[in-house]
Design a protein around this motif. Structure first.
Motif, PDB file in Angstrom:
ATOM      1  N   ARG A 141       0.860  -1.180   0.000  1.00  0.00           N
ATOM      2  CA  ARG A 141       0.000   0.000   0.000  1.00  0.00           C
ATOM      3  C   ARG A 141       0.897   1.231   0.000  1.00  0.00           C
ATOM      4  NH1 ARG A 141      -3.656  -1.736   5.085  1.00  0.00           N
ATOM      5  NH2 ARG A 141      -1.511  -1.934   5.860  1.00  0.00           N
TER       6      ARG A 141
ATOM      7  N   GLY B 144      -3.878  -0.019  -4.360  1.00  0.00           N
ATOM      8  CA  GLY B 144      -3.830  -0.551  -5.708  1.00  0.00           C
ATOM      9  C   GLY B 144      -5.175  -0.513  -6.415  1.00  0.00           C
ATOM     10  N   GLU B 145      -6.237  -0.402  -5.610  1.00  0.00           N
ATOM     11  CA  GLU B 145      -7.580  -0.327  -6.168  1.00  0.00           C
ATOM     12  C   GLU B 145      -8.395   0.809  -5.570  1.00  0.00           C
ATOM     13  OE1 GLU B 145      -9.498  -4.086  -5.751  1.00  0.00           O
ATOM     14  OE2 GLU B 145      -8.093  -5.139  -7.083  1.00  0.00           O
ATOM     15  N   THR B 146      -8.322   0.966  -4.255  1.00  0.00           N
ATOM     16  CA  THR B 146      -9.140   1.965  -3.566  1.00  0.00           C
ATOM     17  C   THR B 146      -8.262   2.927  -2.774  1.00  0.00           C
ATOM     18  OG1 THR B 146      -9.419   0.538  -1.627  1.00  0.00           O
ATOM     19  CG2 THR B 146     -11.077   0.367  -3.384  1.00  0.00           C
TER      20      THR B 146
END
Length: 355
Positions: A181, A195-197
C-alpha cells in the motif's frame, strides 16, 4: 571524543569553517563532526548508496557525492554537469542503481554511470516541483510533486499521474508498507492507495496532536496557489500550527505508519487509530521534517528544534547546543557503520554512538 568542524569545497564559493573541539556527552549519541557547505546554503536531502560507499547530499546550490571512506568529495554537480536545477529537494535510488534528484521548479534528473536524463511535465512528470521518491517491491517507482504523484514504470519510463484521487495535490511524503500500500503525506492530510481503492485521514481523524501549546494557526491552508504558497513555519517569529500538513512519512516493519506534521508532532497509525508524540512526550520540536528508522529499530526525527531519537521507551535530543549546525533538521540518513547524518542549513552533521 572531539567534535571536528570542517568544510566541503566544490560548489563554487562554499565556505570552509573550523571550530574548536568540545567534550562528548555521556549519552547514547553525540555529535562527531560537522561539514559546512556555506552559511546561506540549505541541505534538504540525503541518501546513502551503500554498495558504492557513497553519501549523496542535495543542497540549495547543487549536489555533492561524498565517499564514505574519509568523507571526501568525489564529485559536485550543477546545471553545467547535467542537473535540471541546483536546488535539490529529494534524492531517490531505485533498484537498478539510478539516482533520481527532485528539484525546486526544475523537474527530475536521473543519473547513473556518468549519464544524465531529465524529465519534465512534457515527459509525463506531474509537476516541476518534486519533493519525494519511493519504490514498491513490485518495481513501481513513485514521485511526489506539487501537483499530484507519479507512478513510473521503470521498464518503459512511462508516467501515470494521480491527482484528483489524493486528499491534497501537494505531496511531500511517501511510504510503502509490507502489503505494498502506498501512503502519501500531503499539505491537507494523509492518503493511502492499496492498488484499487483510496482512503484518507486528516486532523479530524486524529492525525496530529491538538494544539496543546496554543500556537497560531498557520495561514497556509494547503489550498493556496503557486503565486501565494506560504511555506514559512513562523509568523511574527513564533511557531505556527497546521497539523494536516505532512512533511514526512515512514512505514515500519510492523506496518505502523509514521507521519511528521507541522506543529502536531509525529503521528503513528496503528490498528485503525492515530496516536501522537509531541514535545510534551520528549520530541525535540513539534514540527517534524524527517523520519528515519535505524538498523537497531530506533526512530529518529528531524524537527525544528533539533533531532530526537526514540527507542520506544526513552528519548534523546541533540540540538545546536550539542553541536548541530542549525536547529531545523530537514533530512536524516544512516551509513553502514551505524552513524546518523542530519541535514540542515549550513551543512550536515554526523552523529555517532558515544563510547
Amino acid at each position: 571524543m572531539l567534535q571536528r568542524v570542517c568544510g566541503w569545497r566544490g560548489l563554487g564559493g562554499l565556505a570552509l569553517m573550523l571550530g574548536a573541539g568540545v567534550q562528548a556527552q555521556a549519552a547514547p549519541y553525540t555529535v562527531v563532526e560537522s561539514f559546512n557547505v556555506g552559511d546561506d546554503v540549505y541541505v534538504r536531502s540525503l541518501a546513502v548508496e551503500a554498495d558504492a560507499e557513497t553519501l549523496w547530499v542535495g543542497t540549495s546550490s547543487g549536489l555533492l557525492e561524498i565517499g564514505l571512506e574519509g568523507y571526501e568529495v568525489r564529485n559536485t554537480f550543477t546545471r553545467a554537469d547535467g542537473l535540471a536545477n541546483e536546488y535539490i529537494f529529494a534524492i531517490g535510488i531505485d533498484s537498478r542503481g539510478y539516482k533520481w534528484f527532485g528539484t525546486n521548479a526544475g523537474g527530475v534528473s536521473r543519473y547513473r554511470d556518468g549519464e544524465w536524463q531529465t524529465f519534465f511535465p512534457m515527459h509525463g512528470l506531474a509537476d516541476y516541483w518534486v519533493y519525494v521518491f519511493d519504490e514498491q517491491p513490485n518495481g513501481d517507482f513513485w514521485i511526489g510533486t506539487w501537483e499530484g504523484a507519479n507512478r513510473v514504470d521503470l521498464d518503459t519510463l512511462t508516467f501515470h499521474t494521480y491527482l484528483d484521487e489524493l486528499i491534497n495535490e501537494w505531496v511531500y511524503g511517501l511510504a510503502i508498507d509490507s502489503e505494498e500500500r502506498v501512503w502519501f503525506g500531503t499539505e491537507g492530510g494523509v492518503s493511502m492507495f492499496d492498488g484499487e481503492t483510496w482512503e484518507h485521514w486528516t486532523h479530524d481523524d486524529g492525525l496530529g496532536s491538538d494544539n496543546h501549546r496554543r500556537l497560531s494557526v498557520s495561514p497556509n491552508t494547503g489550498l493556496g496557489t503557486r503565486d501565494r504558497h506560504d511555506l514559512t513555519v513562523l509568523e511574527g517569529g513564533e511557531e505556527t500550527f497546521n497539523p494536516n500538513y505532512i512533511f514526512a512519512m515512514h512505514a515500519d516493519p510492523e506496518d505502523r505508519i509514521w507521519a511528521g506534521t507541522w506543529g502536531g508532532g509525529v503521528s503513528v497509525y496503528e490498528n485503525g487509530a492515530w496516536y501522537n508524540y509531541t514535545s510534551a512526550d520528549g520530541l525535540a520540536g513539534d514540527l517534524v521534517y524527517s523520519i528515519l528508522q535505524a538498523e537497531d529499530g530506533a526512530y529518529w526525527f528531524g524537527t525544528n528544534r533539533g533531532v530526537s531519537r526514540f527507542d520506544g521507551e526513552t528519548w534523546q535530543t541533540l540540538d545546536t547546543g550539542d553541536g548541530l549546525l542549525a536547529s531545523h533538521v530537514y533530512a536524516l540518513a544512516q551509513t553502514p557503520d551505524g552513524d546518523i547524518w542530519a541535514a540542515s542549513r549550513r551543512g550536515v552533521t554526523r552523529l555517532g554512538q558515544a563510547e
